[in-house]
Design a protein around this motif. Structure first.
Motif, PDB file in Angstrom:
ATOM      1  N   ILE A  56      -8.686  -8.527   9.619  1.00  0.00           N
ATOM      2  CA  ILE A  56      -8.276  -7.126   9.758  1.00  0.00           C
ATOM      3  C   ILE A  56      -8.479  -6.722  11.211  1.00  0.00           C
ATOM      4  N   VAL A 103      -7.702  -0.508  11.401  1.00  0.00           N
ATOM      5  CA  VAL A 103      -7.567   0.317  10.209  1.00  0.00           C
ATOM      6  C   VAL A 103      -6.787   1.565  10.609  1.00  0.00           C
ATOM      7  N   VAL A 148      -7.010   5.214   5.338  1.00  0.00           N
ATOM      8  CA  VAL A 148      -7.889   4.901   4.215  1.00  0.00           C
ATOM      9  C   VAL A 148      -7.558   5.857   3.075  1.00  0.00           C
TER      10      VAL A 148
END
Length: 88
Positions: free
Chosen positions: A61, A64, A67
Motif C-alpha cells: 500500500i 491511502v 477511508v
C-alpha cells in the motif's frame, strides 16, 4: 501500440533479446508507469478494533486516499490528534 509492435521496436535496437525477456522489461516499465502516475487504484479491507486509531498496513500500500467504515466516509484528520495510541 500492440505488444507485438513494441517487441518489434525493441528488437530494432536490441536484436539479441528474446521475446520473453522483452515482455518482462515491458511489464516492469508498465508497473513503474502505473506507480508513478497513480493510475491504478485498489480497494483493501481489514478488521478494526475498538479504541484503536493506528493500524499497520501491508507493504504494497503506497498511499491511502480514502477511508470508509460501514459505508460512511471517514473525514481526514486536520491537525494533531488529542490522544496518541501508536502501539501498532
Amino acid at each position: 501500440m500492440t505488444q507485438k509492435q513494441l517487441i518489434e521496436t525493441v528488437k530494432q535496437h536490441h536484436p539479441d533479446l528474446q521475446d520473453a525477456q522483452i515482455r518482462i522489461f515491458l511489464n516492469k516499465a508498465l508497473d513503474e508507469f502505473c506507480r508513478k502516475t497513480r493510475i491504478l487504484k485498489t480497494l483493501y479491507t481489514f478488521s478494526t478494533t475498538i479504541d484503536k486509531r493506528y493500524y499497520r498496513l501491508a507493504d504494497n500500500i503506497l498511499e491511502v486516499t480514502r477511508v470508509d467504515y460501514d459505508n460512511y466516509r471517514i473525514p481526514r484528520l486536520v491537525g494533531q490528534p488529542e490522544k496518541i495510541d501508536t502501539d501498532i
